[in-house]
Design a protein around this motif. Structure first.
Motif, mmCIF file in Angstrom:
data_model
loop_
_atom_site.group_PDB
_atom_site.id
_atom_site.type_symbol
_atom_site.label_atom_id
_atom_site.label_comp_id
_atom_site.label_asym_id
_atom_site.label_seq_id
_atom_site.Cartn_x
_atom_site.Cartn_y
_atom_site.Cartn_z
ATOM 1 N N LEU A 70 40.692 133.448 29.764
ATOM 2 C CA LEU A 70 40.956 133.138 28.353
ATOM 3 C C LEU A 70 41.893 131.946 28.220
ATOM 4 O O LEU A 70 41.747 131.123 27.311
ATOM 5 N N THR A 71 42.868 131.852 29.115
ATOM 6 C CA THR A 71 43.758 130.688 29.112
ATOM 7 C C THR A 71 42.955 129.410 29.342
ATOM 8 O O THR A 71 43.130 128.397 28.640
ATOM 9 N N ASP A 72 42.051 129.465 30.320
ATOM 10 C CA ASP A 72 41.176 128.323 30.590
ATOM 11 C C ASP A 72 40.336 127.990 29.363
ATOM 12 O O ASP A 72 40.159 126.803 29.020
ATOM 13 N N LEU A 73 39.858 129.037 28.710
ATOM 14 C CA LEU A 73 39.023 128.851 27.527
ATOM 15 C C LEU A 73 39.791 128.118 26.433
ATOM 16 O O LEU A 73 39.269 127.214 25.771
ATOM 17 N N GLY A 74 41.044 128.504 26.262
ATOM 18 C CA GLY A 74 41.881 127.847 25.260
ATOM 19 C C GLY A 74 42.142 126.388 25.575
ATOM 20 O O GLY A 74 42.408 125.577 24.672
ATOM 21 N N GLU A 75 42.065 126.052 26.861
ATOM 22 C CA GLU A 75 42.301 124.677 27.299
ATOM 23 C C GLU A 75 41.007 123.879 27.430
ATOM 24 O O GLU A 75 41.014 122.739 27.881
ATOM 25 N N GLY A 76 39.893 124.528 27.051
ATOM 26 C CA GLY A 76 38.616 123.819 27.057
ATOM 27 C C GLY A 76 37.773 123.983 28.307
ATOM 28 O O GLY A 76 36.720 123.360 28.436
ATOM 29 N N THR A 77 38.226 124.825 29.253
ATOM 30 C CA THR A 77 37.469 125.057 30.477
ATOM 31 C C THR A 77 36.739 126.393 30.387
ATOM 32 O O THR A 77 37.369 127.427 30.168
ATOM 33 N N VAL A 78 35.437 126.357 30.539
ATOM 34 C CA VAL A 78 34.626 127.567 30.397
ATOM 35 C C VAL A 78 34.129 128.025 31.761
ATOM 36 O O VAL A 78 33.388 127.307 32.440
ATOM 37 N N ARG A 79 34.550 129.198 32.188
ATOM 38 C CA ARG A 79 34.088 129.741 33.460
ATOM 39 C C ARG A 79 32.635 130.199 33.331
ATOM 40 O O ARG A 79 32.201 130.644 32.276
ATOM 41 N N LYS A 80 31.900 130.087 34.419
ATOM 42 C CA LYS A 80 30.497 130.498 34.412
ATOM 43 C C LYS A 80 30.435 132.018 34.477
ATOM 44 O O LYS A 80 30.704 132.625 35.514
ATOM 45 N N HIS A 81 30.125 132.620 33.352
ATOM 46 C CA HIS A 81 30.102 134.080 33.237
ATOM 47 C C HIS A 81 29.239 134.436 32.028
ATOM 48 O O HIS A 81 29.301 133.766 30.996
ATOM 49 N N GLU A 82 28.442 135.492 32.153
ATOM 50 C CA GLU A 82 27.482 135.844 31.100
ATOM 51 C C GLU A 82 28.130 136.122 29.747
ATOM 52 O O GLU A 82 27.495 135.938 28.700
ATOM 53 N N VAL A 83 29.377 136.570 29.752
ATOM 54 C CA VAL A 83 30.058 136.876 28.491
ATOM 55 C C VAL A 83 30.995 135.740 28.077
ATOM 56 O O VAL A 83 31.098 135.410 26.894
ATOM 57 N N ILE A 84 31.676 135.143 29.055
ATOM 58 C CA ILE A 84 32.605 134.064 28.752
ATOM 59 C C ILE A 84 31.905 132.895 28.060
ATOM 60 O O ILE A 84 32.439 132.307 27.110
ATOM 61 N N GLU A 85 30.719 132.557 28.515
ATOM 62 C CA GLU A 85 30.026 131.382 27.971
ATOM 63 C C GLU A 85 29.692 131.515 26.480
ATOM 64 O O GLU A 85 30.028 130.618 25.698
ATOM 65 N N PRO A 86 29.073 132.606 26.034
ATOM 66 C CA PRO A 86 28.847 132.730 24.586
ATOM 67 C C PRO A 86 30.152 132.943 23.812
ATOM 68 O O PRO A 86 30.271 132.535 22.661
ATOM 69 N N LEU A 87 31.140 133.572 24.474
ATOM 70 C CA LEU A 87 32.445 133.767 23.832
ATOM 71 C C LEU A 87 33.099 132.418 23.559
ATOM 72 O O LEU A 87 33.764 132.231 22.533
ATOM 73 N N ALA A 88 32.896 131.485 24.468
ATOM 74 C CA ALA A 88 33.470 130.150 24.311
ATOM 75 C C ALA A 88 32.971 129.473 23.038
ATOM 76 O O ALA A 88 33.712 128.737 22.381
#
Length: 281
Positions: A70-88
């Motif tokens: 989530l920290t990465d997501l807030g900084e614009g980095t999206v981890r490759k993950h089935e849920v993280i990607e649409p969450l982004a």
């Protein structure tokens, strides 16, 4: 023969692992339904942490992974993950805030302590930070705005959450985990072994009866402010309908939490459909 349409990953994941919220989400506006499934899939991924690991330390590592993701997501980095990607996408659009999602992750740290709540207040805090907070985020996702609307969503989530604790007694008991308030168990003369060994004692039924009465009051409280939740977000409130149905099954089972009638109870689909169509709960 026409093939059954394949659900998107998050929708199918919620359908398989969080049936109640899946059914409720079907009554959300079609254009926001997949967004709701994404949020619920994220919650399911985080909530299953304790069940996924054999050692508590591994659970902390998994929780930290979500914090970092989530920290990465807030900084614009999206981890490759089935849920993280649409969450982004929902974070990028401003529909969900990383900080609010991170609260759901932090709340699950209690699960890793493997201890029961000391009292109802501590249990209520846990429920509010998990089921209650999730309901608020879901309501926001569906367009609900303002403190009154969020309060109504939170009450619905909390009522459902308390019933969920009762429904999970056997599941938690098999894992030697307890979420029932310690002081209430002592007051009713119920021991941990009574729960872990699924003893059908009157003392256990008295304890569960009391918690069921409290859950009914929580449902009543949620319904008393349902007009504050806009119709476009009513799918969040529908959890109350299912919670009420489970309590009916529990009463029919004589408040025996170990009975198959209660433990294997299916969602009250007809009541859910009627309330969903009429935009009420």
């Amino acid at each position: 023969m026409t093939d059954t349409p394949k659900l998107p990953y998050c929708a199918d994941y919620v359908r398989r692992h969080d049936r109640d919220r899946f059914l409720c989400a079907l009554f959300a506006r079609p254009e926001r339904r997949d967004d709701l499934f994404t949020l619920y899939a994220f919650n399911q991924e985080v909530s299953k942490t304790r069940e996924m690991v054999s050692e508590v330390m591994l659970g902390h590592i998994r929780v930290q992974w979500w914090h970092d993701a989530l920290t990465d997501l807030g900084e614009g980095t999206v981890r490759k993950h089935e849920v993280i990607e649409p969450l982004a996408e929902l974070v990028k659009s401003g529909d969900l805030m990383v900080e609010e999602l991170d609260k759901l992750v932090s709340a699950r740290e209690f699960d890793l302590e493997d201890r029961q709540p000391d009292n109802q207040a501590e249990l209520d805090t846990y429920i509010d930070q998990t089921s209650g907070h999730l309901a608020v985020l879901a309501a926001r996702l569906l367009g609900a705005e303002g403190e009154d609307a969020e309060h109504a969503a939170r009450l619905a989530g909390n009522a459902y959450g308390l019933v969920g604790i009762l429904r999970a007694i056997v599941f938690h008991g098999r894992a030697k985990r307890l979420y029932l308030p310690k002081d209430q168990m002592e007051h009713c003369n119920v021991s941990q072994s009574d729960i872990f060994e699924f003893r059908k004692k009157d003392e256990v039924k008295t304890l569960i009866h009391g918690l069921a009465d409290l859950a009914r009051q929580r449902i009543k409280d949620a319904r008393s402010v349902r007009k504050a939740l806009p119709q476009k977000a009513h799918a969040v409130g529908l959890q109350v309908v299912l919670a009420d149905g489970y309590l009916r099954k529990l009463k029919k089972a004589g408040y025996d939490p170990f009975s198959a009638e209660f433990g294997l109870a299916r969602p009250a689909s007809l009541r859910l459909t009627l309330n969903g169509m009429l935009k009420r709960y």
